[in-house]
Design an enzyme around this catalytic site. Sequence first.
Site, PDB file in Angstrom:
ATOM      1  N   HIS A  20       0.657  -1.235  -0.196  1.00  0.00           N
ATOM      2  CA  HIS A  20       0.135  -0.003  -0.081  1.00  0.00           C
ATOM      3  C   HIS A  20       1.079   1.503  -0.348  1.00  0.00           C
ATOM      4  O   HIS A  20       2.011   1.488   0.172  1.00  0.00           O
ATOM      5  CB  HIS A  20      -1.161  -0.232   1.481  1.00  0.00           C
ATOM      6  CG  HIS A  20      -1.991  -0.995   1.037  1.00  0.00           C
ATOM      7  ND1 HIS A  20      -2.047  -2.069   1.272  1.00  0.00           N
ATOM      8  CD2 HIS A  20      -3.859  -0.757   0.599  1.00  0.00           C
ATOM      9  CE1 HIS A  20      -3.346  -3.076   0.873  1.00  0.00           C
ATOM     10  NE2 HIS A  20      -3.920  -1.752   0.628  1.00  0.00           N
ATOM     11  N   LYS A  36      -0.816   4.426   4.567  1.00  0.00           N
ATOM     12  CA  LYS A  36      -1.902   3.712   5.121  1.00  0.00           C
ATOM     13  C   LYS A  36      -1.453   3.829   6.868  1.00  0.00           C
ATOM     14  O   LYS A  36      -0.107   3.543   7.324  1.00  0.00           O
ATOM     15  CB  LYS A  36      -2.014   2.764   4.707  1.00  0.00           C
ATOM     16  CG  LYS A  36      -2.873   2.051   5.761  1.00  0.00           C
ATOM     17  CD  LYS A  36      -2.979   0.401   4.267  1.00  0.00           C
ATOM     18  CE  LYS A  36      -3.863  -0.447   4.506  1.00  0.00           C
ATOM     19  NZ  LYS A  36      -5.558   0.484   5.306  1.00  0.00           N
TER      20      LYS A  36
END
Length: 266
Positions: free
Chosen positions: A155, A159
């Site tokens: 990701h 995040k």
Amino acid sequence: MNKIRVVVAGPRGKMGSEALKMIERQDDLELVACLDHKFEGRKINEVADFTSLDAIIFTDIQDCLDNVQADVLIDLTTPEYGYLHTKTAIENGVRPVVGTTGFTEDQLDELTELSEEKGIGVIIAPNFALGAVLMMQFAKWAAKYFPDVEIIEKHHDNKLDAPSGTAVKTAQLIKEVREPKKQGHPEEKETIEGARGADVDGMRIHSMRLPGLVAHQEVVFGAKGENLTIKHDSFHRESFMTGVKLAVDQVMKLDLLVYGLENILE
Ligand SMILES: NC(=O)c1ccc[n+]([C@@H]2O[C@H](COP(=O)([O-])OP(=O)(O)OC[C@H]3O[C@@H](n4cnc5c(N)ncnc54)[C@H](O)[C@@H]3O)[C@@H](O)[C@H]2O)c1
Ligand SMILES: O=C(O)C1=N[C@H](C(=O)O)CCC1
């Protein structure tokens, strides 16, 4: 036609802004308010240039739900506020559609109980991309035949939670069909802590965070002489919006909490 009246929490975020664009494209959805941590009392189109919607911003969920008539709350915020918003929405008879990840198992259990007690539909989906839902289902199927499995999720570096909600959900689905099994060499030792990733019943989850990434996952299965990799990539957050719209429609028909989009797909 009665429109579904929606509140979006986190409207200026990466996901929230896509949700507003999605709502603007739909004839059957109406944005009645936004929940942000600032800009109390302003209109969303005064503080964000990506939308012409003019819903009022609230900074407190109870104040918001006391002042607007809403059917659904879409939450795309942070684990801490996402949990508070979901709980408050259920208590006020508003149906939450939650994309926010990072809830604990205890929090999920508590919200499940509360939704049952109040008879209010809730959908919590760690991943709204249809391809990701299929990837998780395929992984569950494969795990019946290949119990040696590692999950690699990748990701963007903004995040907050690790592992991703998708990786946790994938591991849960695999757990349903796989006996706990320690993988790798029985005497393996990490010379640098964390080298083998997080351990869920002996299967490993590895989390990568880099600029440039959006949301990606590989589930890698190993057996003698062969490997199987099931992979999904979201390159743009628009990929999540078909699932968000589906969840908004379906949550209106539910009276309990559903965790995972696979449970509402036909
Ligand atoms: N389920 C899915 O398919 C999916 C997909 C992408 C992201 N996510 C999750 O959605 C969440 C949001 O992701 P993002 O990439 O949009 O993050 P982001 O940081 O871009 O957006 C979060 C937004 O929440 C707002 N916020 C913070 N506190 C708030 C509060 N008290 N009230 C209202 N708003 C508040 C922030 O201002 C920010 O704009 C994360 O938990 C992420 O893991 C889920
Ligand atoms: O961008 C994020 O953050 C995402 N989070 C979800 C997760 O934790 O699984 C899904 C995809 C994007």
